[in-house]
Design an enzyme around this catalytic site. Sequence first.
Site, PDB file in Angstrom:
ATOM      1  N   ASP A 156       4.954  -0.724   4.387  1.00 44.95           N
ATOM      2  CA  ASP A 156       4.734  -0.474   5.822  1.00 44.95           C
ATOM      3  C   ASP A 156       3.330  -0.901   6.252  1.00 44.95           C
ATOM      4  OD1 ASP A 156       6.174   1.296   4.163  1.00 44.95           O
ATOM      5  OD2 ASP A 156       6.451   2.765   5.743  1.00 44.95           O
ATOM      6  N   ASP A 195      -1.901   4.368   8.931  1.00 41.20           N
ATOM      7  CA  ASP A 195      -1.101   4.414  10.157  1.00 41.20           C
ATOM      8  C   ASP A 195      -1.948   4.321  11.422  1.00 41.20           C
ATOM      9  OD1 ASP A 195       1.426   4.509   8.990  1.00 41.20           O
ATOM     10  OD2 ASP A 195       1.294   6.671   8.666  1.00 41.20           O
TER      11      ASP A 195
HETATM   12  N1  GLY Z   1       6.034   4.006   8.077  1.00 36.26           N
HETATM   13  C1  GLY Z   1       6.923   5.045   7.823  1.00 36.26           C
HETATM   14  C2  GLY Z   1       8.354   4.708   7.949  1.00 36.26           C
HETATM   15  O1  GLY Z   1       8.733   3.559   8.045  1.00 36.26           O
HETATM   16  O2  GLY Z   1       9.146   5.614   7.935  1.00 36.26           O
END
Ligand code: GLY
Length: 398
Positions: free
Chosen positions: A183, A118
């Site tokens: 993600d 992230d």
């Molecule tokens: N990347 C975490 C979500 O999409 O909730």
Amino acid sequence: MKKLVIVFGICVFASCSHISQRSGLTSRNEVVAFCDRKIHMTMSQMASVTDSMPRNVLDGQSRWNLRPNTPEEWCGGFWDGCLWYDYALTGKQDVLAAATLTGNQLLYLATAPVFDHDLGFLVITSLLNGYRLSPDRATRDTYREALLACADSLATLFNPQVGTILSWPRNVAMFGGHNTIMDNMLNLELLFWAAEETDRKDLFNIAVSHADTTMTYHFRPDGTCYHVAVYDPVTGAHKYNCTHQGYADESVWARGQAWAIYGYTMVYRYTREPRHLAMAQKAADIYLRMLPDDAVPFWDFNDPRIHDQCPRDASAAAIVASALYELSQYVEHAQASAYREEADRMLHSLSTAYLAPKSSHAILAHSTGHHPAGSEIDAAIIYADYYYLEALYRKQHN
Ligand code: GLY
């Protein structure tokens, strides 16, 4: 102008009964003014806050719940990104000042140990937008240096045996191996950008390897994706797929599919490899076929409650709208028009039944964060606002 009025003027109602049928915003200027008013409300809330960032507004609340500005809070960059896009849409100097100040609060990430994938979300949404949109040379130089350091940090999570970045180092034991989530595709933008800035082939190759390996192991034959892929960290062998935030391992979690569409569209921007464009289109086409009438997905397309009070995910709609404006640039004319029309339809729907109330600091309501954990269900979440603003910006500029 005529086109914009038509786009925001069509009357579409949500079919889900808990989505209120607001009259909505009827022109682009109204949409931008509505967003800018919300941004200024949040700027007031954030005026004396230096250690936290907005995360969500829950049922019955009007102010943002804040989360500490740390590498563990994956949403820490989105508020700064909202400011950058609001500045790009309005040109307001007070917003530029707030965007720069908030971006500066994230510069510490350049020297902090990488927590997980992230890091990309944290700095792409904030510092990379600042680098692209700030008129100030010194700010851009500072952000560039920080972004390059963050790209190197992110690259340390790459496992060459597997061919992907480890998304969640803290969850290796829980999943029984090297885990990569869909993600994570979004974070490749940091590596591609840094590779282009500095001519670093190693960063480019890591990003391409991640995209190609994910293409091989993360998708079903129909173009829908799994949320998580788990690999043996030593041999690199693919072990299994599962979900973390979706309804079931074999279900289609709407935001996961949105990340896939956005991710491969962005990858194609940098690689110009037909296989990446084909993947983006395949992921987009199946998503579009599964949508309900108002173009805002249920949080998971396979939740059995979809005909009865099933939560939506406005954030997925905003992510996909933004992606489709970009994707429409890469395909031939008829397909481009079709993708733009779909994106317009999503923006229109979001700009009517999915707006947060006037008193709320948020722009959009009705997103779903982590349904299996019971967290942020039918809530206003900062990343929905971010991708909505990005889609408005891209609609104008792409
Ligand atoms: N990347 C975490 C979500 O999409 O909730």
